[in-house]
Design a protein around this motif. Structure first.
Motif, PDB file in Angstrom:
ATOM      1  N   UNK A   1       0.846  -1.186   0.000  1.00 31.35           N
ATOM      2  CA  UNK A   1       0.000   0.000   0.000  1.00 31.35           C
ATOM      3  C   UNK A   1       0.882   1.236   0.000  1.00 31.35           C
ATOM      4  N   UNK A   2       0.464   2.244  -0.722  1.00 30.11           N
ATOM      5  CA  UNK A   2       1.184   3.515  -0.775  1.00 30.11           C
ATOM      6  C   UNK A   2       0.194   4.654  -0.637  1.00 30.11           C
ATOM      7  N   UNK A   3       0.589   5.707   0.053  1.00 29.48           N
ATOM      8  CA  UNK A   3      -0.140   6.965  -0.036  1.00 29.48           C
ATOM      9  C   UNK A   3       0.578   7.828  -1.070  1.00 29.48           C
ATOM     10  N   UNK A   4      -0.080   8.857  -1.552  1.00 37.41           N
ATOM     11  CA  UNK A   4       0.604   9.706  -2.528  1.00 37.41           C
ATOM     12  C   UNK A   4       1.757  10.446  -1.861  1.00 37.41           C
ATOM     13  N   UNK A   5       1.596  10.779  -0.578  1.00 40.28           N
ATOM     14  CA  UNK A   5       2.709  11.393   0.168  1.00 40.28           C
ATOM     15  C   UNK A   5       3.933  10.487   0.154  1.00 40.28           C
ATOM     16  N   UNK A   6       3.725   9.197   0.435  1.00 45.34           N
ATOM     17  CA  UNK A   6       4.861   8.272   0.471  1.00 45.34           C
ATOM     18  C   UNK A   6       5.424   8.028  -0.930  1.00 45.34           C
ATOM     19  N   UNK A   7       4.561   8.090  -1.949  1.00 44.88           N
ATOM     20  CA  UNK A   7       5.027   7.968  -3.329  1.00 44.88           C
ATOM     21  C   UNK A   7       5.947   9.133  -3.687  1.00 44.88           C
ATOM     22  N   UNK A   8       5.558  10.335  -3.288  1.00 40.52           N
ATOM     23  CA  UNK A   8       6.393  11.520  -3.517  1.00 40.52           C
ATOM     24  C   UNK A   8       7.740  11.353  -2.815  1.00 40.52           C
ATOM     25  N   UNK A   9       7.694  10.919  -1.550  1.00 39.20           N
ATOM     26  CA  UNK A   9       8.942  10.716  -0.799  1.00 39.20           C
ATOM     27  C   UNK A   9       9.827   9.686  -1.496  1.00 39.20           C
ATOM     28  N   UNK A  10       9.213   8.619  -1.970  1.00 36.96           N
ATOM     29  CA  UNK A  10       9.964   7.536  -2.617  1.00 36.96           C
ATOM     30  C   UNK A  10      10.604   7.995  -3.924  1.00 36.96           C
ATOM     31  N   UNK A  11       9.873   8.805  -4.702  1.00 35.95           N
ATOM     32  CA  UNK A  11      10.303   9.150  -6.054  1.00 35.95           C
ATOM     33  C   UNK A  11      11.207  10.384  -6.109  1.00 35.95           C
ATOM     34  N   UNK A  12      10.926  11.394  -5.270  1.00 37.16           N
ATOM     35  CA  UNK A  12      11.727  12.626  -5.348  1.00 37.16           C
ATOM     36  C   UNK A  12      12.247  13.070  -3.984  1.00 37.16           C
ATOM     37  N   UNK A  13      12.007  12.253  -2.961  1.00 36.47           N
ATOM     38  CA  UNK A  13      12.400  12.639  -1.604  1.00 36.47           C
ATOM     39  C   UNK A  13      13.895  12.751  -1.390  1.00 36.47           C
ATOM     40  N   UNK A  14      14.691  12.085  -2.237  1.00 34.93           N
ATOM     41  CA  UNK A  14      16.141  12.187  -2.090  1.00 34.93           C
ATOM     42  C   UNK A  14      16.678  13.497  -2.656  1.00 34.93           C
ATOM     43  N   UNK A  15      15.864  14.171  -3.463  1.00 34.98           N
ATOM     44  CA  UNK A  15      16.297  15.430  -4.094  1.00 34.98           C
ATOM     45  C   UNK A  15      15.704  16.650  -3.406  1.00 34.98           C
ATOM     46  N   UNK A  16      14.423  16.577  -3.051  1.00 33.84           N
ATOM     47  CA  UNK A  16      13.748  17.710  -2.423  1.00 33.84           C
ATOM     48  C   UNK A  16      12.808  17.213  -1.329  1.00 33.84           C
ATOM     49  N   UNK A  17      12.458  18.098  -0.426  1.00 37.35           N
ATOM     50  CA  UNK A  17      11.470  17.807   0.602  1.00 37.35           C
ATOM     51  C   UNK A  17      10.218  18.613   0.301  1.00 37.35           C
ATOM     52  N   UNK A  18       9.079  17.951   0.311  1.00 34.15           N
ATOM     53  CA  UNK A  18       7.844  18.622  -0.081  1.00 34.15           C
ATOM     54  C   UNK A  18       6.855  18.688   1.078  1.00 34.15           C
ATOM     55  N   UNK A  19       5.935  19.598   0.951  1.00 31.57           N
ATOM     56  CA  UNK A  19       4.831  19.729   1.897  1.00 31.57           C
ATOM     57  C   UNK A  19       3.936  18.497   1.809  1.00 31.57           C
ATOM     58  N   UNK A  20       3.287  18.123   2.915  1.00 30.09           N
ATOM     59  CA  UNK A  20       2.366  16.992   2.920  1.00 30.09           C
ATOM     60  C   UNK A  20       0.950  17.452   2.611  1.00 30.09           C
ATOM     61  N   UNK A  21       0.124  16.503   2.199  1.00 33.33           N
ATOM     62  CA  UNK A  21      -1.257  16.793   1.836  1.00 33.33           C
ATOM     63  C   UNK A  21      -2.008  17.477   2.978  1.00 33.33           C
ATOM     64  N   UNK A  22      -1.792  17.017   4.202  1.00 29.93           N
ATOM     65  CA  UNK A  22      -2.513  17.583   5.342  1.00 29.93           C
ATOM     66  C   UNK A  22      -2.232  19.069   5.504  1.00 29.93           C
TER      67      UNK A  22
END
Length: 745
Positions: free
Chosen positions: A287-308
């Motif tokens: 199972x994945x949330x879109x937040x965790x998908x973002x972390x998995x795919x681009x989290x090593x390059x940038x840090x993004x705001x969460x949906x909440x």
């Protein structure tokens, strides 16, 4: 003896026969398990005794590897048998839940088909004592009334006649009662199941699957299946049973649990649904949330705001103008318009922004910038930008490689003429050659290295370019303010949630997609909450996958959706076969709560309530926040005394949840649900309206539905979501003036 008691006697005899068979099988399997456990332990002891524990000797390592391979085989065998035993133990409690009698065309034999969660076969006589609910013949149980019926078998379509349909209530191996019915599920059984208290885990609905739900579960024809279902219609349960059905038939389609992915709205929901598949005898899946998908795919390059965080900013009542501007940004960046701009920008970037240069080596031109650009743009097989640039890098290095020996000779001659290096001509020449190579590589990588985040930033740093890419596209009135605000945030390294999807989209289009290649089936839950841009991302991530999209356009936060939403999904995925199915009957809430909730959105024509009669919702007014808090505490204590297991205080925002939690936690045991919570516990929880999606509780208290707190169309959806979480009791409280969104009883 009347017919019922005669049948009851026969049914009890059959149940005892089945239970006796299961006990014999269990006794045999437990004996085998003990043997295999002994073999496993003996294998471990033998490996420890006969092999070295550390070695660099290849032959000894091969020996260790052979032992490990044997041990792994033993462990898999042991685990599979243990799982089988666990299944039989569950069957001792409830081996089956239904039966139908079927006379096949051309036969006079009336075959009794008992339907359960798992199959049970007597391997000596080859008698099927119980059929797995997913078996092809069991479609009859869910889809047909008494009379003509058919099912698909490996030999083709089999027709016949149903002469009896029966449902059972069993508890701990005891038959309590049974019902004969002419349709698929009798209300007596469904009423009993739905009247039960809520659990911190979603439960299997295999006993009460309705005809329209069964059609979704057994659909194997469509590559895209979209389910529009009202709150409480069982969308998620149906999807999980669909996964179990597909896994059951997985051998025919080369499908295992490793090939399936669920995109869940949040962590707490992922945990909430995690027990259903094991209950049906299947392994849990990824199972994945879109937040965790973002972390998995681009989290090593940038840090993004969460949906909440994004939702909290949009729902803020303290900074209304700021919230309005933020919503404008979100609406634009999630739209098909911004997607078109990015597509145009990528084409422009390919042709105009890559700074190809003439490449020289040893004073000779290796490749001109025009030649490199032509190679790059000649893309007949559809390679992504980054891979084409790396190919060009390889082409240049291959051209340089055969020239290096001659260049080295020239360097050595130059070194011979230099003072101070007479004794180190070779080594110093190599050093100079390496420096030359580094300079050359640096020059090449000025145009072959590409960073997706920098590409995205460049679009907003050049306002003229942005507007050029937008020609003919209707832009928001405040587009220049959006561009400027985005530029400032990106310059500071702060990536908003609405920017994370476009950035991920660019990364995938620039670098290609080598992820999730094993995924064949994707379930997208709360599908209405994903944007046009996010669906484009799913298309790239899972190009060969089949999709099940579950949604409710009435539970969309922050935007208005109609049926065109599903048409967009069809257009984006472009699958050969697709279907849209409606689930318009709600089974969660009591009739009174369901009727009240429907009035919030005026859904009387589109939602059918299951008629389970209980108390009407209560609306309570208070003079002050302090009075309301005292009233809430007293009300919650009453609900606990009445025996309700799961109770939720639903606040509009997470910020409000935190404030209420701080004030009430000294008086009651309350758990605060955050975006990081991964366990839903019994008792009282406090949760934001948007985090409560998909969850259900025995009793719900919606906190402060005042005219100040619930005012607009977004709030109306949040209020509907909050109220539709309740199974048995619904209470709404407010201070001051009641919101005009509250239905008038």
């Amino acid at each position: 003896m009347d017919t019922y008691h005669r049948d009851l006697k026969e049914e009890k005899a059959y149940l005892e026969k089945v239970l006796l068979f299961i006990r014999k099988v269990l006794e045999k399997e437990m004996s085998i398990l003990a043997e295999r456990r002994g073999e496993l332990l003996e294998g471990r002891r033998e490996m420890w005794k006969n092999t070295v524990h550390f070695s660099t000797d290849f032959e000894r390592l091969t020996e260790i590897s052979q032992y490990l391979s044997i041990l792994e085989s033993h462990e898999v065998s042991y685990a599979n048998l243990a799982k089988q035993i666990e299944k039989y133990n569950r069957m001792l409690d409830n081996p089956y839940f239904g039966r139908f009698d079927f006379i096949e065309e051309g036969s006079v034999e009336n075959e009794k088909i008992y339907v359960g969660v798992h199959s049970l076969i007597d391997t000596d006589s080859y008698d099927m004592l119980v059929y797995d609910w997913r078996a092809p013949i069991c479609k009859i149980y869910y889809q047909y009334e008494l009379g003509e019926a058919s099912y698909s078998s490996p030999k083709g379509q089999v027709g016949g006649r149903v002469t009896l349909k029966r449902q059972y209530r069993l508890l701990k191996g005891q038959l309590l009662h049974f019902f004969d019915c002419s349709i698929n599920i009798r209300d007596e059984i469904l009423q009993e199941v739905l009247s039960n208290y809520a659990s911190p885990r979603m439960k299997s609905i295999v006993e009460t699957i309705q005809r329209e739900q069964d059609a979704i579960i057994r659909d194997t024809q469509n590559e895209l299946l979209m389910v529009q279902g009202v709150a409480g219609s069982g969308k998620t349960s149906v999807a999980l049973h669909r996964i179990a059905y597909l896994l059951y038939h997985g051998m025919n389609h080369y499908l295992t649990s490793q090939n399936i992915l669920i995109l869940s709205p949040n962590k707490i929901f992922s945990q909430y649904i995690s027990s259903v598949l094991p209950e049906l005898g299947e392994e849990n899946i990824q199972q994945l949330t879109f937040d965790s998908l973002i972390d998995k795919m681009i989290g090593d390059r940038i840090r993004t705001e969460k949906k909440q965080k994004q939702l909290e900013a949009i729902l803020s009542v303290d900074e209304l103008e700021r919230a309005k501007f933020r919503k404008n940004c979100v609406d634009f960046k999630e739209s098909d318009k911004f997607f078109q701009i990015l597509e145009r920008f990528l084409q422009y970037y390919e042709r105009q922004s890559i700074g190809f240069q003439d490449i020289y080596y040893d004073g000779k031109i290796i490749e001109t910038k025009e030649g490199l650009k032509n190679i790059f743009l000649n893309n007949k097989i559809g390679r992504p930008i980054a891979k084409r640039l790396k190919r060009i890098e390889g082409i240049l290095l291959n051209k340089v490689h055969p020239l290096r020996k001659e260049r080295m000779k020239k360097i050595e001659k130059l070194v011979q003429k230099m003072d101070g290096h007479e004794l180190e001509i070779k080594s110093f020449s190599r050093l100079l050659s390496m420096k030359e190579s580094n300079v050359l590589m640096k020059k090449i990588r000025q145009f072959t290295d590409i960073d997706y985040f920098n590409v995205y930033c460049s679009l907003f740093k050049n306002k003229k370019l942005f507007l050029k890419m937008s020609q003919g596209i209707a832009l928001p009135e405040n587009i220049e303010e959006i561009i400027e605000e985005t530029k400032k945030r990106l310059d500071k390294g702060w990536v908003s949630y609405e920017d994370s999807s476009p950035i991920l989209f660019l990364k995938l289009r620039i670098e290609g997609n080598d992820n999730f290649s094993e995924i064949k089936q994707i379930v997208i839950d709360e599908g209405q909450d994903y944007s046009y841009m996010q669906y484009q991302i799913f298309k790239i991530l899972f190009p060969k996958g089949s999709f099940t999209v579950l949604g409710d356009i009435h539970q969309t936060i922050g935007k208005t959706l109609g049926d065109s939403f599903y048409e967009e999904i069809v257009h984006i995925f472009n699958k050969k076969s697709w279907a849209k199915v409606f689930l318009d009957k709600s089974y969660r809430s009591s009739y009174e709560i369901s009727r009240f909730s429907k009035q919030i959105l005026d859904l009387d024509q589109t939602c059918v309530s299951f008629e389970r009669m209980e108390e009407k919702p209560k609306i309570k007014a208070y003079e002050s926040i302090e009075d309301m808090d005292r009233g809430v505490i007293d009300g919650l204590k009453v609900l606990l005394r009445e025996g309700y297991i799961s109770i939720a205080i639903v606040c509009k925002t997470y910020k409000e949840c935190e404030d209420v939690y701080k004030r009430l936690k000294a008086f009651l045991k309350i758990n605060l649900i955050t975006s990081e919570t991964d366990e839903l516990e019994s008792g009282i929880v406090i949760v934001s309206s948007y985090m409560a999606k998909g969850l259900e509780f025995d009793a719900v208290l919606v906190y402060n539905v005042s005219s100040e707190n619930y005012t607009n169309e977004i709030d109306k959806k949040l209020l509907y979501i909050a109220c539709t979480r309740a199974l048995h009791r619904l209470i709404l409280t407010y201070v001051g003036e009641k919101s005009i969104l509250i239905p008038v009883e």
